[in-house]
Design a protein around this motif. Structure first.
Motif, short mmCIF file in Angstrom:
data_model
loop_
_atom_site.label_atom_id
_atom_site.label_comp_id
_atom_site.label_asym_id
_atom_site.label_seq_id
_atom_site.Cartn_x
_atom_site.Cartn_y
_atom_site.Cartn_z
N GLY A 229 27.36 115.58 8.36
CA GLY A 229 26.91 114.86 9.56
C GLY A 229 25.58 115.38 10.06
O GLY A 229 25.11 114.96 11.13
N SER B 165 32.89 110.17 5.64
CA SER B 165 31.82 111.16 5.46
C SER B 165 32.41 112.48 5.00
O SER B 165 31.91 113.13 4.07
N TYR C 190 27.03 106.94 -0.51
CA TYR C 190 27.51 105.68 0.10
C TYR C 190 27.32 104.46 -0.82
O TYR C 190 27.24 103.34 -0.34
P1 ADP Z 1 26.73 112.69 6.43
O1 ADP Z 1 26.79 114.11 6.04
O2 ADP Z 1 27.95 112.22 7.16
O3 ADP Z 1 26.32 111.80 5.32
P2 ADP Z 1 24.13 112.13 7.60
O4 ADP Z 1 23.49 112.71 8.81
O5 ADP Z 1 23.44 112.36 6.30
O6 ADP Z 1 25.60 112.66 7.59
O7 ADP Z 1 24.27 110.56 7.85
C1 ADP Z 1 24.87 110.10 9.04
C2 ADP Z 1 25.70 108.86 8.77
O8 ADP Z 1 24.83 107.78 8.41
C3 ADP Z 1 26.68 108.98 7.62
O9 ADP Z 1 27.91 109.55 8.03
C4 ADP Z 1 26.84 107.54 7.18
O10 ADP Z 1 27.81 106.90 8.00
C5 ADP Z 1 25.48 106.92 7.49
N1 ADP Z 1 24.60 106.82 6.30
C6 ADP Z 1 23.56 107.63 5.98
N2 ADP Z 1 22.95 107.22 4.86
C7 ADP Z 1 23.60 106.10 4.45
C8 ADP Z 1 23.45 105.20 3.35
N3 ADP Z 1 22.48 105.34 2.44
N4 ADP Z 1 24.30 104.15 3.28
C9 ADP Z 1 25.28 103.96 4.20
N5 ADP Z 1 25.48 104.79 5.26
C10 ADP Z 1 24.66 105.84 5.38
#
Ligand code: ADP
Length: 260
Positions: free
Chosen positions: A220, A213, A165
């Motif tokens: 997720g 994502s 991200y």
């Molecule tokens: P994903 O596989 O979609 O990254 P996660 O469970 O790791 O799923 O994270 C859930 C959601 O949190 C992500 O889809 C994203 O929208 C948000 N997210 C997680 N970490 C960050 C970050 N460092 N910066 C911005 N958004 C983040």
């Protein structure tokens, strides 16, 4: 709330009395709903890439294979979708392994810097594709007694997100310790997260932007795995984030008893 009306003692031929069982079923119902939601989410998440793979294979079989350019494009898509399925299955298996453990074996003392360096090596190909500077502020000698693979997974998931991200900017890691435990700070100067999403980030399959994502190869489940690992170690995780400025995940991991 429900009541269990009449209780008859087995050896007695007459009714001894009435036993009123009052049980709060709200939590049971909530768990059941969560389980059902999870199954339906998993089914959907597995079906999406599968449907796409089948569609492209079908189109190839019906003639597209003779056009090399198109065929190669379709094969690339099939490759990406297969990789997505594989990541998803790995994450589901990790989550279920963590959930069936109530306490992790704190096998040995491991150097946090060594684990982080290993994680950064794994993520190197992703870092290289972007314009990201890694600020690794961890000193050698900070050790933690844990199951190494589990703590490594925690760092992989958080750093992978920080990189995913952030298009251009910095990703940093710091770590400190006190008498109670370890504090690890993983931050980035990426896209950030709107405040309304923060309380739900650790839910399974919750994403701020599903399409983004998916395009980034996210399942997720990353943060949900992180939350479970932190809970396994009786720790805490806090998130501070601002849209357009970046995000910071702060983890506290207490020291635990040695349990071989
Ligand atoms: P994903 O596989 O979609 O990254 P996660 O469970 O790791 O799923 O994270 C859930 C959601 O949190 C992500 O889809 C994203 O929208 C948000 N997210 C997680 N970490 C960050 C970050 N460092 N910066 C911005 N958004 C983040």
């Amino acid at each position: 709330v429900y009541a269990n009306p009449i209780y008859k003692h087995k050896s007695a031929s007459r009714t001894l009395g009435t036993l009123l069982v009052i049980q709060d079923v709200t939590d049971i119902r909530k768990l059941e709903t969560m389980r059902k939601d999870f199954v339906s989410n998993v089914t959907h998440e597995l079906n999406t890439p599968l449907t796409s793979i089948r569609g492209f294979v079908d189109t190839l079989k019906h003639g597209a294979i003779s056009d090399e350019k198109i065929a190669n494009r379709f094969l690339d898509i099939i490759d990406i979708e297969t990789e997505r399925l594989s990541l998803l299955i790995q994450d589901i298996l990790s989550l279920s392994a963590i959930e069936s453990t109530d306490q992790d074996k704190r096998v040995d003392e491991y150097d946090i810097k060594e684990i982080i360096d290993e994680v950064l090596d794994i993520l190197e190909p992703k870092i290289k594709k972007k314009n990201i500077e890694i600020i690794n502020d961890i000193n050698q000698g900070l050790t933690y007694r844990c199951n190494r693979d589990r703590i490594k997974q925690l760092f992989i998931n958080l750093l992978d997100n920080a990189i995913k991200y952030t298009e251009k900017g910095q990703v940093g890691i710091t770590c400190s310790r006190d008498e109670q435990g370890l504090k690890i700070d993983i931050w980035d100067t990426g896209i950030g997260i709107e405040e309304e999403h923060i309380p739900r980030l650790f839910e399974r399959f919750y994403r701020v932007d599903k399409g983004r994502s998916r395009n980034m190869g996210g399942t997720g489940l990353g943060l949900s795995i992180v939350k479970h690992i932190v809970e396994l170690y009786k720790g805490r995780i806090d998130v501070v984030s601002r849209v357009g400025e970046g995000s910071r995940f702060v983890i506290f991991l207490p020291y635990g008893e040695v349990n071989e």
